[in-house]
Enzyme design. Structure first.
Site, mmCIF file in Angstrom:
data_model
loop_
_atom_site.group_PDB
_atom_site.id
_atom_site.type_symbol
_atom_site.label_atom_id
_atom_site.label_comp_id
_atom_site.label_asym_id
_atom_site.label_seq_id
_atom_site.Cartn_x
_atom_site.Cartn_y
_atom_site.Cartn_z
ATOM 1 N N ALA A 101 4.924 4.385 5.283
ATOM 2 C CA ALA A 101 3.579 4.873 4.987
ATOM 3 C C ALA A 101 2.641 4.787 6.179
ATOM 4 O O ALA A 101 1.610 5.471 6.198
ATOM 5 C CB ALA A 101 2.999 4.101 3.800
ATOM 6 N N CYS A 143 0.852 -1.195 0.000
ATOM 7 C CA CYS A 143 0.000 0.000 0.000
ATOM 8 C C CYS A 143 0.884 1.239 0.000
ATOM 9 O O CYS A 143 2.004 1.236 0.498
ATOM 10 C CB CYS A 143 -0.972 -0.009 1.176
ATOM 11 S SG CYS A 143 -0.223 -0.178 2.813
ATOM 12 N N SER A 202 3.291 -1.990 4.089
ATOM 13 C CA SER A 202 3.243 -0.558 3.802
ATOM 14 C C SER A 202 4.492 -0.182 3.019
ATOM 15 O O SER A 202 5.507 -0.874 3.044
ATOM 16 C CB SER A 202 3.213 0.252 5.096
ATOM 17 O OG SER A 202 4.513 0.285 5.701
ATOM 18 N N ASP A 203 4.411 0.924 2.285
ATOM 19 C CA ASP A 203 5.631 1.519 1.764
ATOM 20 C C ASP A 203 6.385 2.085 2.968
ATOM 21 O O ASP A 203 5.865 2.142 4.075
ATOM 22 C CB ASP A 203 5.300 2.601 0.734
ATOM 23 C CG ASP A 203 6.424 2.837 -0.271
ATOM 24 O OD1 ASP A 203 7.582 2.500 0.042
ATOM 25 O OD2 ASP A 203 6.151 3.343 -1.373
ATOM 26 N N CYS A 204 7.611 2.521 2.751
ATOM 27 C CA CYS A 204 8.463 2.955 3.870
ATOM 28 C C CYS A 204 8.393 4.472 4.041
ATOM 29 O O CYS A 204 8.901 5.170 3.192
ATOM 30 C CB CYS A 204 9.916 2.563 3.619
ATOM 31 S SG CYS A 204 10.186 0.841 3.190
#
Length: 858
Positions: free
Chosen positions: A382, A346, A378-380
């Site tokens: 996010a 995401c 999650s993206d880093c």
């Protein structure tokens, strides 16, 4: 060697608790050469920082820094950089790669039920979860999972990268062990330009073998975060280069092919698999197993880095239901349903007011409607942006709780690690919420065989350094560059050059002398090769001048050297365009023109050269070079994007006629006037009343410089339709008849809802065609089949791709092929409510200059 920081070349990625990145350049390097960087990553963890220097991790205890504060103080910047530079100067590496990976279920911890391979994976997963304490469960919610010695569980890093080869971006990868480099394939946008499914599959499979080999030497994990399947919606996007382009069908196909090639465990024909060239295939009962895990990212509607005051961390993408269904979601649905991806990432941005990683409705859809059974990361970082940037929650604890409950199973970063325990104590997170996330995470690890004992005795044990940078893989990378390079212009058949007529060749441009131009998410190439070097074997005397000090070309100081060699040479090649100083993660463009004085350089050389010049364009994003398209002094233009470590050889072979170009643009090339359109406007459809031109070839109403699918050849092809249906009858379930046929009051045209056609597969049909090579040179032709809807239904695409293939056709010969058309999938589009509809009436199928009408009736 001492190092110097070049201030303007420092790229700092600061979000709360995320990973700032600094780029450092050697003292004698006066330009921001992003292919020659040493990168360090700061990774916050409590009151210390993990610092990665050339992929080795060092812990710096910084008690004065509080993990809930953002880095703003320049003194702290200096302290960080001072420490890092000294580490580099003295070449200190405190962490070395291990000869083999640590693994669970190692004696004496092999008698747990979760180590019993005779039990089902769900049973083993539940057994492991039942043994964990609350604190231990929380430890598994970060990409950098800590070890649990009492259960024999080693630490694990989930984050590794494999976009177009094993990349150095993720902390799970290092090149400090027996494997010192990996095959650098062309950037995805150029590979997409081949329109070659089998090539895409072969590349994914080759990357997977190299990834598994690196795992066996302790230099990578088993979970990789690729491919990037966002739609290349805006030509200014810095990461458009990472995607397969702008067309949802092409992106979907690439996603399916890449994921299957990367994850599948069929080892037939793989060098080194099993020894002695023997073929080894998994047993039938292991069908759910994975060789590696692929991750489709970034979910969803992500295609903006920084535009004005808006960044990807705080952007709210306002997307219509119509565009969401037939543009942004389509690739992800295909990646999950047909590709069977085991991971979904995401994104940072919000979608219609809700941060993507906190959007339960959005994330539930992929599981309930699409059948996703992998893990969601999650993206880093996010999860942090939910609170820190979007201000969506009142407290950090609320952010981690809402993300976990929405369906985000793991956080790239440490935000969940630091705030989940207090969220649990406050009651906003229950143990069953933690368990649900762990079930998805552990299930993927079990499918990867991580809990099956010593990998040295496992199915993939034979993979090692001998399977990396093989001649087969390097030839595959070369073939990808050959097939992907696009010939945009070729006046009077100026190319190919006759090498006998070239005694002196001048090559101008800073990108011509850059080692292995691979684009973003590049690893360490097997061999550092410059584009310039590809021409040495063809010409006795090759001259080079940068012309510009760097790609930004803010000075004309180097023009005179370029003019001097151009006057001396028989032919001149100018390598212009973009590099990662102009487009990258966290950095979008504002203009589509060539940077700085590059246009001036090109026209200056065109004016003084003995013959018309050849313009070679690097970079992933479109560039407005309308000046060159119109200038007869610029005879030929080629787009090479970021061609990888074999790109120079591929380009030279095309220019001298050893290879015939056949690449086609996977995205529209707009004129500079398009930059008046706000990047923040997500609408795909045109709005003439408000002067909005729409986006991509499907909806753009303006005149492009080069259209989607543009690309020339040294030969000429003609197509002939062999057979195709003229009429197609559909039927609906009787219970849905009245509800399904909707006739618009203002139009006589009707349509049906796709989800109410009882059996879409029965409506599929083939288009049989013959392609002839009418010239004297062998070549490959990309067949693109488009459709136009019967009449002007509101919101319908102007045209859309319904099939494609790539055919190699020998000179003066013909080759036949068939394209399968699925009306429900590719002739349909979304209405205002986001429902797929299929118009009734006459569709026009367009193939090159052929048009064929198919009538769809009830």
């Amino acid at each position: 060697m001492r190092y110097q920081i070049i201030k303007n070349c420092i790229n700092q990625k600061f979000t709360h608790h995320t990973i700032p990145t600094f780029y450092v350049y050697t003292k004698n390097n006066s330009q921001c050469d992003y292919t020659a960087i040493n990168s360090f990553h700061f990774y916050y963890k409590n009151d210390s920082s993990l610092v990665q220097v050339n992929n080795s991790w060092i812990t710096l205890h910084l008690a004065s820094l509080h993990s809930n504060n953002m880095i703003k103080n320049s003194t702290i910047h200096f302290l960080f950089l001072f420490i890092l530079l000294n580490i580099l100067v003295f070449n200190v590496h405190l962490t070395k790669s291990k000869p083999y990976p640590k693994f669970p279920c190692h004696p004496p911890h092999h008698k747990y039920d979760f180590c019993n391979k005779k039990l089902s994976i769900p049973t083993r997963v539940n057994s492991l979860i039942s043994l964990l304490t609350i604190d231990e469960k929380i430890l598994h919610l970060s990409d950098n999972t800590s070890s649990i010695p009492r259960l024999g569980l080693p630490s694990y890093e989930w984050w590794s990268e494999s976009l177009h080869g094993i990349g150095t971006n993720g902390p799970g990868i290092n090149f400090d062990g027996p494997i010192r480099g990996s095959t650098s394939f062309p950037q995805v946008i150029l590979t997409a330009a081949t329109f070659n499914r089998s090539l895409w599959h072969s590349i994914a499979k080759a990357i997977a073998v190299e990834g598994r080999a690196m795992y066996n030497t302790g230099q990578s994990g088993l979970t990789f975060w690729a491919p990037n399947i966002n739609v290349f919606r805006d030509p200014r996007w810095g990461r458009g280069q990472e995607t397969p382009g702008e067309d949802p069908m092409v992106i979907s196909t690439y996603a399916i092919v890449y994921v299957k090639g990367f994850q599948e465990v069929d080892l037939k024909g793989v060098e080194g698999s099993g020894g002695g060239g023997k073929r080894r295939v998994l047993e039938e009962d292991d069908g759910d197993r994975l060789m590696l895990s692929a991750c489709c990212k970034h979910f969803t509607a992500y295609d903006l880095e920084k535009w004005g005051h808006v960044t990807r961390y705080n952007f709210n993408a306002v997307v219509t239901k119509q565009d969401m269904e037939d543009t942004f979601q389509a690739p992800f649905r295909s990646c999950i349903q047909q590709g069977k991806a085991s991971c979904l990432m995401c994104t940072y941005n919000s979608v219609n007011g809700v941060p993507a990683c906190a959007d339960k409705e959005l994330l539930d859809k992929v599981r309930t409607d699409w059948g996703f059974d992998g893990y969601i990361t999650s993206d880093c970082d996010a999860v942090a942006t939910i609170y820190e940037y979007h201000n969506y929650t009142k407290m950090p604890e609320d952010a981690v709780a809402i993300a976990l409950k929405a369906g985000t199973n793991i956080n790239c970063g440490t935000y969940m690690l630091r705030h989940m325990k207090s969220a649990f104590q406050q009651g906003s997170v229950l143990e069953q919420d933690l368990d649900r996330a762990l079930q998805y995470l552990f299930s993927v690890q079990f499918r990867l065989g991580l809990f099956d004992g010593n990998p040295a005795k496992g199915q993939f044990a034979k993979f090692g350094p001998q399977d990396v940078c093989t001649s087969k893989n390097l030839n595959l990378a070369l073939d990808a560059a050959r097939q992907g390079i696009v010939l945009l212009k070729n006046d009077k058949k100026f190319l190919p050059l006759n090498k006998r007529s070239v005694s002196t060749l001048a090559i101008v441009g800073p990108m011509a002398n850059v080692s292995s131009p691979g684009g973003t998410y590049t690893g360490v190439p097997c061999k550092f090769k410059r584009i310039l070097e590809g021409f040495y074997r063809h010409v006795n005397r090759t001259l080079h001048a940068a012309g510009c000090l760097d790609v930004g070309c803010n000075s004309t100081a180097g023009f005179q050297d370029a003019i001097s060699i151009a006057k001396e040479a028989d032919y001149v090649i100018v390598v212009a365009g973009l590099d990662l100083s102009q487009e990258r993660e966290d950095f979008d463009r504002y203009s589509l023109l060539l940077p700085g004085n590059q246009t001036n350089l090109v026209t200056t050389l065109a004016a003084i050269s003995k013959k018309p010049i050849i313009l070679v364009l690097t970079g992933g994003g479109p560039v407005d070079i309308s000046f060159a398209e119109k200038d007869p002094r610029i005879a030929s233009i080629l787009w090479v994007a970021y061609p990888g470590e074999t790109g120079g050889k591929a380009l030279s072979e095309i220019i001298f006629g050893y290879q015939n170009p056949g690449g086609k643009l996977p995205m529209t090339w707009y004129l500079e006037s398009f930059t008046k359109v706000p990047m923040t406007c997500m609408n795909m459809r045109a709005d003439p009343a408000n002067g909005y031109p729409g986006r991509t070839y499907r909806f753009y109403t303006g005149e492009p410089l080069y259209g989607f699918g543009h690309g020339l050849s040294f030969t000429s092809f003609s197509s002939r339709l062999l057979s195709a249906p003229k009429r197609l009858s559909l039927s609906l379930a009787k219970s849905n008849w009245k509800r399904s046929i909707l006739v618009q009051e203002h139009s006589r045209l009707g349509y049906i809802h796709v989800d109410e056609v009882p059996s879409c597969s029965l409506s599929q049909f083939f288009i049989h065609i013959s392609v002839s090579n009418d010239g004297d040179m062998d070549g490959s032709h990309v067949v693109l089949l488009f459709s136009r809807v019967p009449q002007n239904i509101h919101g319908a695409p102007q045209k859309q791709l319904v099939g494609f293939d790539r055919l190699h056709v020998p000179a003066r010969e013909s080759v036949e092929t068939s394209l399968l058309v699925d009306p429900c999938e590719f002739l349909s589009f979304a209405n205002d409510q986001g429902n797929r509809i299929l118009a009734l009436g006459e569709y026009t199928l367009v193939l090159d200059d052929i048009e064929h009408v198919v009538s769809i009736e009830m």
